[in-house]
Design a protein around this motif. Structure first.
Motif, PDB file in Angstrom:
ATOM      1  N   ARG A   1     -17.121 -25.818  12.669  1.00 39.09           N
ATOM      2  CA  ARG A   1     -18.144 -25.113  13.409  1.00 39.09           C
ATOM      3  C   ARG A   1     -19.566 -25.342  12.893  1.00 39.09           C
ATOM      4  NH1 ARG A   1     -16.964 -19.203  13.767  1.00 39.09           N
ATOM      5  NH2 ARG A   1     -15.098 -20.014  14.740  1.00 39.09           N
TER       6      ARG A   1
ATOM      7  N   SER B   1     -26.008 -17.102  14.701  1.00 37.71           N
ATOM      8  CA  SER B   1     -24.688 -16.975  15.333  1.00 37.71           C
ATOM      9  C   SER B   1     -24.002 -15.661  14.950  1.00 37.71           C
ATOM     10  CB  SER B   1     -23.803 -18.153  14.943  1.00 37.71           C
ATOM     11  OG  SER B   1     -23.408 -18.035  13.592  1.00 37.71           O
TER      12      SER B   1
ATOM     13  N   GLU C   1     -23.871 -13.288  20.056  1.00 34.85           N
ATOM     14  CA  GLU C   1     -22.523 -13.690  20.517  1.00 34.85           C
ATOM     15  C   GLU C   1     -22.575 -14.896  21.457  1.00 34.85           C
ATOM     16  OE1 GLU C   1     -18.588 -13.865  20.745  1.00 34.85           O
ATOM     17  OE2 GLU C   1     -19.664 -12.530  19.356  1.00 34.85           O
ATOM     18  N   GLU C   2     -23.591 -14.909  22.306  1.00 38.65           N
ATOM     19  CA  GLU C   2     -23.710 -15.990  23.292  1.00 38.65           C
ATOM     20  C   GLU C   2     -23.966 -17.330  22.588  1.00 38.65           C
ATOM     21  OE1 GLU C   2     -26.667 -16.526  26.936  1.00 38.65           O
ATOM     22  OE2 GLU C   2     -25.946 -14.439  26.687  1.00 38.65           O
ATOM     23  N   TYR C   3     -24.827 -17.238  21.595  1.00 45.85           N
ATOM     24  CA  TYR C   3     -25.183 -18.416  20.804  1.00 45.85           C
ATOM     25  C   TYR C   3     -23.929 -18.971  20.111  1.00 45.85           C
ATOM     26  CZ  TYR C   3     -28.096 -21.104  17.423  1.00 45.85           C
ATOM     27  OH  TYR C   3     -28.696 -22.075  16.668  1.00 45.85           O
TER      28      TYR C   3
ATOM     29  N   GLU D   1     -20.880 -18.569  21.037  1.00 45.47           N
ATOM     30  CA  GLU D   1     -20.005 -19.126  22.073  1.00 45.47           C
ATOM     31  C   GLU D   1     -20.433 -20.550  22.423  1.00 45.47           C
ATOM     32  OE1 GLU D   1     -16.861 -19.402  23.633  1.00 45.47           O
ATOM     33  OE2 GLU D   1     -17.148 -17.484  22.606  1.00 45.47           O
ATOM     34  N   GLU D   2     -21.751 -20.740  22.540  1.00 46.93           N
ATOM     35  CA  GLU D   2     -22.290 -22.070  22.837  1.00 46.93           C
ATOM     36  C   GLU D   2     -21.942 -23.059  21.714  1.00 46.93           C
ATOM     37  OE1 GLU D   2     -26.498 -22.916  24.536  1.00 46.93           O
ATOM     38  OE2 GLU D   2     -26.471 -20.763  24.107  1.00 46.93           O
TER      39      GLU D   2
ATOM     40  N   ARG E   1     -19.416 -22.903  19.689  1.00 48.86           N
ATOM     41  CA  ARG E   1     -17.984 -23.196  19.773  1.00 48.86           C
ATOM     42  C   ARG E   1     -17.727 -24.283  20.805  1.00 48.86           C
ATOM     43  NH1 ARG E   1     -16.252 -17.187  19.900  1.00 48.86           N
ATOM     44  NH2 ARG E   1     -15.777 -16.774  17.714  1.00 48.86           N
ATOM     45  N   ASP E   2     -18.433 -24.133  21.915  1.00 46.72           N
ATOM     46  CA  ASP E   2     -18.275 -25.086  23.005  1.00 46.72           C
ATOM     47  C   ASP E   2     -18.706 -26.486  22.557  1.00 46.72           C
ATOM     48  OD1 ASP E   2     -17.749 -25.752  25.702  1.00 46.72           O
ATOM     49  OD2 ASP E   2     -19.928 -25.902  26.001  1.00 46.72           O
TER      50      ASP E   2
ATOM     51  N   ASN F   1      -9.381 -21.344  21.613  1.00 40.69           N
ATOM     52  CA  ASN F   1     -10.336 -22.150  22.386  1.00 40.69           C
ATOM     53  C   ASN F   1     -10.098 -23.659  22.202  1.00 40.69           C
ATOM     54  OD1 ASN F   1     -11.271 -22.703  19.869  1.00 40.69           O
ATOM     55  ND2 ASN F   1     -13.311 -21.862  20.165  1.00 40.69           N
TER      56      ASN F   1
END
Ligand code: ARG
Length: 582
Positions: free
Chosen positions: A163, A213, A217-219, A221-222, A224-225, A318
């Protein structure tokens, strides 16, 4: 066979001549040097076997020893301890043999191929004090094992896959959204793109992204993606990641160079990625994967476990790969590409559970044959004066570069301006600082924590790197001054100190064996200090260059040469460079 082992074999023969027999006859170095150089305690054991009075057996052994002629001052103490001293002539002969042996009388072991995983630096993050011990201990163990005949392949095993990389790439995207790496219509060659990001930027970007991070939370998630995209070689993201690795690797290499640490292989966690599919297939075929909240895990618990043993996380829900799984894939990779007899991991002891899980999961599906050793060589932490892992003043992680600079501040003051010319002083100060740091790091048993204390590490007296460097340089200078003399034989001893040096020299192969068996350098660091301080005592007691008895003078210089060669060998094993002057 080394002389010391040969001596034990001879002792066994001597005992056999008396008519008694025992599997292991061992000549112990005497704790009472006033009584003798060695002690033989086997009479007590033989007495039990032969149901006889041990003193009588001891007397029988002493008789044979007397007839032999190479031993002197033989006496029996207590219930049957035999004190033994080698005649000066014999001791001199043994030392002459060591002088003549180019390999310093070391015992080689049967060949074995070992992959040594050490270093473990993480890409895009500065090397920190936690990486210091892995580098120092790993490099020294590698050199030791090689000296004793193993083939060792050191692998840096860079942390370049998880990560953190997703976070770094995400943050670069936020800051420079117009880079071609993020332009899906870009069809050109990424190697043509000029990226101005430096390692310094990366060192700021990662902590920034990591902190963000934790709150956003959104950051996260990005990130992780993006990690998923990188792990699946998605064009653009994957190429930027490769670029980041390259920038960071160059910097990491520089620090390892400073530390005199060289890896045979510079592979990273990502290099095992191509084995993930095959690995997954192996686990699936053997029904070793279990579903758990959307993730896949490997159960590694055993009935006899006394402490909790959580399952190994194989694949997250994921789809990203965990640190554990890259380690499993790396085992598969090493087996296929290198086929080692053993894999050693020189990593912080706090990762003990991780390795236990990984080894069990590997054994579960026989990733390697049962006789291939998997070994975690854990080590303790370097603490601050408060007894907690060493930090910067504001509580952050201290980079390795800054840590070295702190020691250098002290060693700079110790360089003699009369002997070292100005243009070289900075370089020498750094070499001495590295020696100070390394020796202090390798001094305690590897599992033991120790305290960072630059003043103490850099002291010119005591158990320190600088003391050893200084003394070794002085030996060299003495040898240079005496270089016109035809040395090579030890025929005379004047004092007990010289004999103590000789006896210490004889023990070298035993010390090396013990160090390799315990996978720790402390026996070597203690030994080199002992040998050096004995030598310095001898040096202070005598006027070597003006000695009129030429035979004695040559014996002294020959002894000096052996001690010097041993010091050079051991410092090289510890990966400590010796400057010409300091
Ligand atoms: N990169 C890891 C860390 O900094 C250490 C890697 C150790 N080696 C391994 N095969 N897991 O914690």
């Amino acid at each position: 066979m080394s002389i010391i082992k040969d001596l034990n074999k001879n002792m066994k023969k001597i005992v056999e001549k008396t008519g008694y027999q025992e599997e292991n006859v061992i000549l112990q170095p005497s704790g009472r040097r006033d009584l003798g150089q060695f002690q033989l305690n086997d009479a007590m054991n033989l007495a039990k076997i032969y149901k006889k009075n041990p003193r009588i057996i001891a007397q029988d052994i002493v008789k044979v020893l007397e007839e032999d002629g190479r031993f002197t001052n033989l006496n029996i103490a207590g219930p049957g301890f035999i004190n033994i001293t080698l005649t000066d002539e014999y001791l001199g002969e043994l030392l002459t043999k060591i002088y003549e042996d180019k390999s310093l009388n070391i015992d080689k072991r049967p060949k074995k191929k070992v992959v040594l995983d050490y270093g473990g630096a993480n890409v895009a993050k500065a090397l920190h004090v936690g990486h210091l011990r892995s580098a120092n201990i790993g490099e020294a163990l590698k050199r030791l094992a090689k000296a004793l005949g193993y083939e060792v392949i050191g692998d840096a095993h860079l942390g370049d896959y998880g990560r953190p990389l997703g976070l770094v790439v995400l943050e670069i995207k936020k800051r420079y959204p117009n880079l071609a790496y993020f332009d899906t219509s870009y069809k050109g060659d990424y190697s043509e793109i000029k990226l101005t990001i430096t390692n310094k930027d990366l060192e700021e970007i990662y902590p920034f992204a990591s902190n963000k991070s934790k709150e956003d939370e959104e950051y996260l998630e990005e990130a992780r993606d993006i990690t998923y995209k990188i792990q699946n070689h998605e064009r653009g993201y994957y190429d930027l990641w490769k670029k980041v690795v390259e920038i960071s690797k160059n910097d990491i290499k520089q620090v390892y160079d400073k530390l005199n640490v060289n890896f045979e292989l510079w592979l990273g966690e990502s290099d095992a990625a191509e084995y993930i599919d095959e690995l997954t297939e192996i686990y699936e075929q053997q029904n070793a994967l279990t579903e758990s909240e959307g993730a896949q895990v490997v159960e590694v618990k055993e009935e006899t476990d006394k402490s909790p043993m959580p399952p190994l996380l194989f694949k997250r829900s994921n789809g990203t790969i965990s640190y554990e799984t890259t380690d499993l894939a790396t085992i598969l990779q090493r087996k296929k590409e290198l086929n080692p007899d053993e894999i050693w991991y020189c990593v912080d002891a706090r990762q003990g559970l991780h390795f236990e899980q990984v080894f069990r999961a590997a054994r579960k599906v026989k990733l390697v044959d049962d006789n291939v050793g998997l070994e975690h060589i854990g080590f303790g932490t370097m603490n601050g004066k408060d007894g907690k892992p060493f930090k910067t003043r504001d509580g952050g992680v201290m980079s390795l570069k800054n840590l070295i600079a702190l020691v250098e501040e002290v060693t700079r003051k110790k360089i003699n301006p009369d002997t070292v010319e100005e243009s070289k002083r900075e370089e020498v100060a750094e070499e001495v600082a590295i020696a100070a740091l390394k020796y202090a790091d390798l001094l305690p048993y590897r599992g033991t924590d120790y305290i960072f204390d630059p003043e103490k590490f850099a002291d010119l007296e005591g158990k320190t790197g600088p003391y050893l460097l200084y003394s070794t340089i002085r030996m060299k200078s003495l040898l240079d001054k005496g270089s016109t003399l035809n040395i090579g034989k030890i025929t005379q001893f004047k004092t007990e100190t010289e004999k103590d040096i000789a006896l210490t020299i004889l023990r070298l192969p035993i010390v090396l064996d013990k160090a390799l068996d315990s996978r720790s350098l402390n026996d070597i660091t203690e030994y080199i200090y002992k040998l050096t301080s004995l030598y310095n005592k001898f040096y202070a007691e005598n006027r070597i260059l003006t000695e009129e008895n030429k035979e004695l003078q040559k014996s002294w210089l020959t002894l000096t040469k052996i001690v010097y060669d041993i010091n050079m060998l051991l410092l090289d094993i510890l990966a400590i460079k010796v400057p010409e002057k300091m």
